[in-house]
Each structure stands twice: as structure tokens, then as C-alpha cells.
Write a protein that holds these residues in place. Structure first.
Motif, PDB file in Angstrom:
ATOM      1  N   GLY A 156      -5.534   7.281  11.799  1.00 48.35           N
ATOM      2  CA  GLY A 156      -7.013   7.217  12.242  1.00 48.35           C
ATOM      3  C   GLY A 156      -7.215   6.362  13.319  1.00 48.35           C
ATOM      4  O   GLY A 156      -8.323   6.787  14.060  1.00 48.35           O
ATOM      5  N   LEU A 157      -6.665   5.300  13.650  1.00 51.97           N
ATOM      6  CA  LEU A 157      -6.788   4.343  14.687  1.00 51.97           C
ATOM      7  C   LEU A 157      -6.531   5.262  16.091  1.00 51.97           C
ATOM      8  O   LEU A 157      -7.230   4.927  17.135  1.00 51.97           O
ATOM      9  CB  LEU A 157      -5.771   3.302  14.603  1.00 51.97           C
ATOM     10  CG  LEU A 157      -5.918   2.122  13.475  1.00 51.97           C
ATOM     11  CD1 LEU A 157      -5.017   1.069  13.616  1.00 51.97           C
ATOM     12  CD2 LEU A 157      -7.432   1.706  14.007  1.00 51.97           C
TER      13      LEU A 157
ATOM     14  N   ALA B 251      -6.906   8.406  16.366  1.00 54.29           N
ATOM     15  CA  ALA B 251      -7.771   9.419  16.541  1.00 54.29           C
ATOM     16  C   ALA B 251      -8.956   9.064  17.183  1.00 54.29           C
ATOM     17  O   ALA B 251      -9.674   9.809  17.856  1.00 54.29           O
ATOM     18  CB  ALA B 251      -8.313  10.008  15.145  1.00 54.29           C
ATOM     19  N   ALA B 252      -9.134   7.906  17.540  1.00 50.74           N
ATOM     20  CA  ALA B 252     -10.354   7.178  18.345  1.00 50.74           C
ATOM     21  C   ALA B 252     -10.045   7.304  19.884  1.00 50.74           C
ATOM     22  O   ALA B 252     -11.090   7.218  20.628  1.00 50.74           O
ATOM     23  CB  ALA B 252     -10.613   5.771  17.734  1.00 50.74           C
ATOM     24  N   VAL B 253      -8.800   7.569  20.113  1.00 52.43           N
ATOM     25  CA  VAL B 253      -8.511   7.562  21.535  1.00 52.43           C
ATOM     26  C   VAL B 253      -8.687   9.034  22.053  1.00 52.43           C
ATOM     27  O   VAL B 253      -8.116   9.955  21.395  1.00 52.43           O
ATOM     28  CB  VAL B 253      -7.139   7.187  21.772  1.00 52.43           C
ATOM     29  CG1 VAL B 253      -6.655   7.095  22.949  1.00 52.43           C
ATOM     30  CG2 VAL B 253      -6.645   5.884  21.060  1.00 52.43           C
ATOM     31  N   PRO B 254      -9.596   9.193  23.089  1.00 48.09           N
ATOM     32  CA  PRO B 254      -9.791  10.384  23.549  1.00 48.09           C
ATOM     33  C   PRO B 254      -8.367  11.252  24.406  1.00 48.09           C
ATOM     34  O   PRO B 254      -7.650  10.407  24.503  1.00 48.09           O
ATOM     35  CB  PRO B 254     -10.708  10.018  24.867  1.00 48.09           C
ATOM     36  CG  PRO B 254     -11.113   8.774  24.874  1.00 48.09           C
ATOM     37  CD  PRO B 254     -10.215   7.958  24.006  1.00 48.09           C
ATOM     38  N   ASP B 255      -8.537  12.439  24.100  1.00 44.94           N
ATOM     39  CA  ASP B 255      -7.277  13.128  24.601  1.00 44.94           C
ATOM     40  C   ASP B 255      -7.259  13.058  26.157  1.00 44.94           C
ATOM     41  O   ASP B 255      -5.868  13.016  26.590  1.00 44.94           O
ATOM     42  CB  ASP B 255      -7.451  14.685  24.238  1.00 44.94           C
ATOM     43  CG  ASP B 255      -7.460  14.917  22.901  1.00 44.94           C
ATOM     44  OD1 ASP B 255      -6.835  14.334  22.325  1.00 44.94           O
ATOM     45  OD2 ASP B 255      -7.877  15.973  22.445  1.00 44.94           O
TER      46      ASP B 255
ATOM     47  N   GLU C  30       0.863  -1.109  -0.136  1.00 51.25           N
ATOM     48  CA  GLU C  30       0.069  -0.117   0.099  1.00 51.25           C
ATOM     49  C   GLU C  30       0.748   1.260  -0.036  1.00 51.25           C
ATOM     50  O   GLU C  30       1.961   1.285   0.191  1.00 51.25           O
ATOM     51  CB  GLU C  30      -1.083  -0.176   1.285  1.00 51.25           C
ATOM     52  CG  GLU C  30      -0.243   0.051   2.471  1.00 51.25           C
ATOM     53  CD  GLU C  30      -1.303   0.060   3.777  1.00 51.25           C
ATOM     54  OE1 GLU C  30      -2.383   0.574   3.257  1.00 51.25           O
ATOM     55  OE2 GLU C  30      -0.944  -0.553   4.894  1.00 51.25           O
ATOM     56  N   ARG C  31       0.488   2.409  -0.433  1.00 51.36           N
ATOM     57  CA  ARG C  31       0.984   3.629  -0.503  1.00 51.36           C
ATOM     58  C   ARG C  31       1.420   4.009   0.879  1.00 51.36           C
ATOM     59  O   ARG C  31       0.631   3.750   1.729  1.00 51.36           O
ATOM     60  CB  ARG C  31       0.139   4.582  -1.140  1.00 51.36           C
ATOM     61  CG  ARG C  31      -0.091   4.508  -2.488  1.00 51.36           C
ATOM     62  CD  ARG C  31      -0.749   5.324  -3.172  1.00 51.36           C
ATOM     63  NE  ARG C  31      -1.782   5.982  -2.420  1.00 51.36           N
ATOM     64  CZ  ARG C  31      -2.427   7.461  -2.481  1.00 51.36           C
ATOM     65  NH1 ARG C  31      -1.916   8.111  -3.353  1.00 51.36           N
ATOM     66  NH2 ARG C  31      -3.321   7.551  -1.614  1.00 51.36           N
ATOM     67  N   GLN C  32       2.491   4.414   1.291  1.00 48.97           N
ATOM     68  CA  GLN C  32       3.087   4.706   2.460  1.00 48.97           C
ATOM     69  C   GLN C  32       2.186   5.653   3.107  1.00 48.97           C
ATOM     70  O   GLN C  32       1.801   5.482   4.559  1.00 48.97           O
ATOM     71  CB  GLN C  32       4.589   5.202   2.356  1.00 48.97           C
ATOM     72  CG  GLN C  32       5.123   5.364   3.772  1.00 48.97           C
ATOM     73  CD  GLN C  32       6.620   5.716   3.905  1.00 48.97           C
ATOM     74  OE1 GLN C  32       7.187   6.384   2.766  1.00 48.97           O
ATOM     75  NE2 GLN C  32       7.326   5.119   4.696  1.00 48.97           N
ATOM     76  N   GLN C  33       1.631   6.642   2.417  1.00 54.09           N
ATOM     77  CA  GLN C  33       0.807   7.680   3.125  1.00 54.09           C
ATOM     78  C   GLN C  33      -0.534   7.063   3.592  1.00 54.09           C
ATOM     79  O   GLN C  33      -1.156   7.646   4.403  1.00 54.09           O
ATOM     80  CB  GLN C  33       0.562   9.116   2.201  1.00 54.09           C
ATOM     81  CG  GLN C  33      -0.005   8.783   0.894  1.00 54.09           C
ATOM     82  CD  GLN C  33       1.038   8.479  -0.331  1.00 54.09           C
ATOM     83  OE1 GLN C  33       2.178   7.858  -0.376  1.00 54.09           O
ATOM     84  NE2 GLN C  33       0.569   8.870  -1.527  1.00 54.09           N
ATOM     85  N   ASP C  34      -0.795   6.131   2.400  1.00 54.27           N
ATOM     86  CA  ASP C  34      -2.198   5.469   3.252  1.00 54.27           C
ATOM     87  C   ASP C  34      -2.117   4.735   4.537  1.00 54.27           C
ATOM     88  O   ASP C  34      -2.922   4.671   5.151  1.00 54.27           O
ATOM     89  CB  ASP C  34      -2.741   4.727   2.129  1.00 54.27           C
ATOM     90  CG  ASP C  34      -3.321   5.329   0.657  1.00 54.27           C
ATOM     91  OD1 ASP C  34      -3.659   6.489   0.894  1.00 54.27           O
ATOM     92  OD2 ASP C  34      -3.290   4.661  -0.139  1.00 54.27           O
ATOM     93  N   ALA C  35      -1.150   4.035   4.458  1.00 48.08           N
ATOM     94  CA  ALA C  35      -0.622   3.275   5.780  1.00 48.08           C
ATOM     95  C   ALA C  35      -0.646   4.301   6.968  1.00 48.08           C
ATOM     96  O   ALA C  35      -1.105   3.942   8.138  1.00 48.08           O
ATOM     97  CB  ALA C  35       0.847   2.387   5.776  1.00 48.08           C
ATOM     98  N   VAL C  36       0.130   5.406   6.699  1.00 46.78           N
ATOM     99  CA  VAL C  36       0.161   6.309   7.979  1.00 46.78           C
ATOM    100  C   VAL C  36      -0.899   7.061   8.211  1.00 46.78           C
ATOM    101  O   VAL C  36      -1.252   7.024   9.412  1.00 46.78           O
ATOM    102  CB  VAL C  36       1.393   7.477   7.386  1.00 46.78           C
ATOM    103  CG1 VAL C  36       1.319   8.614   8.418  1.00 46.78           C
ATOM    104  CG2 VAL C  36       2.557   6.824   7.283  1.00 46.78           C
ATOM    105  N   ALA C  37      -1.943   7.124   7.144  1.00 48.29           N
ATOM    106  CA  ALA C  37      -3.153   7.709   7.389  1.00 48.29           C
ATOM    107  C   ALA C  37      -4.094   6.677   8.378  1.00 48.29           C
ATOM    108  O   ALA C  37      -5.126   7.222   9.240  1.00 48.29           O
ATOM    109  CB  ALA C  37      -4.115   8.083   5.955  1.00 48.29           C
TER     110      ALA C  37
END
Length: 85
Positions: free
Chosen positions: A59-60, A62-66, A48-55
């Protein structure tokens, strides 16, 4: 990234190189110099494109609350494990 519904058969060259067909490169907007991430899971190989793997990883996270600290949780877990040794 949504599935593009494409299949291709690739041939491994003498130096272990493969060529990604032009229609696949166009569909993924790959250009010379792009970096790809290779993942091997059992006998399955995924590119997969490296930027897609990073994104995807971002995203994973981002689901963790601050308000939650995964670092603190890991340190607590390690301390508890060390206390039981």
C-alpha cells in the motif's frame, strides 16, 4: 486492519513461548501454521499477520506514481554522495 478493541495478558513460558488466546486467534482468523511478523520498536513489541505486513508495505508503494523511479533516485543520491567524498 481496524482495531478490534481486545486486550490480553500473555505469559512467557519456560522456552520463551507465548500462547495467543483463542478469542484473539478467532478475531484475527489465525490458524495453526500461520506466520506472524514481529516488530520491535524500543521496548514495544508488535505482532501482525505476515500477509497484513506485506499488504501494508504494498500500500505504501502504491502511492508512488509509475513515472517515478525510486531506484534511479537512490542511485543518483549515492552518486552525489560519492562525488563529495
Amino acid at each position: 486492519m481496524p482495531s478490534l478493541g481486545m486486550d490480553a495478558t500473555l505469559k512467557v513460558g519456560p522456552q520463551g513461548r507465548i500462547v495467543i488466546p483463542s478469542d484473539v486467534r478467532k478475531a484475527l482468523k489465525l490458524v495453526p501454521g500461520d506466520r506472524l511478523h514481529l516488530h520491535l520498536s524500543g521496548r514495544r513489541l508488535t505482532l501482525e499477520r505476515q500477509q497484513d505486513a506485506v499488504a501494508e508495505l504494498r500500500g505504501l508503494g502504491a502511492a508512488v506514481p509509475d513515472s517515478r523511479s525510486l531506484v534511479d533516485e537512490l542511485l543518483d543520491e549515492r552518486r552525489r554522495a560519492a562525488a563529495h567524498e
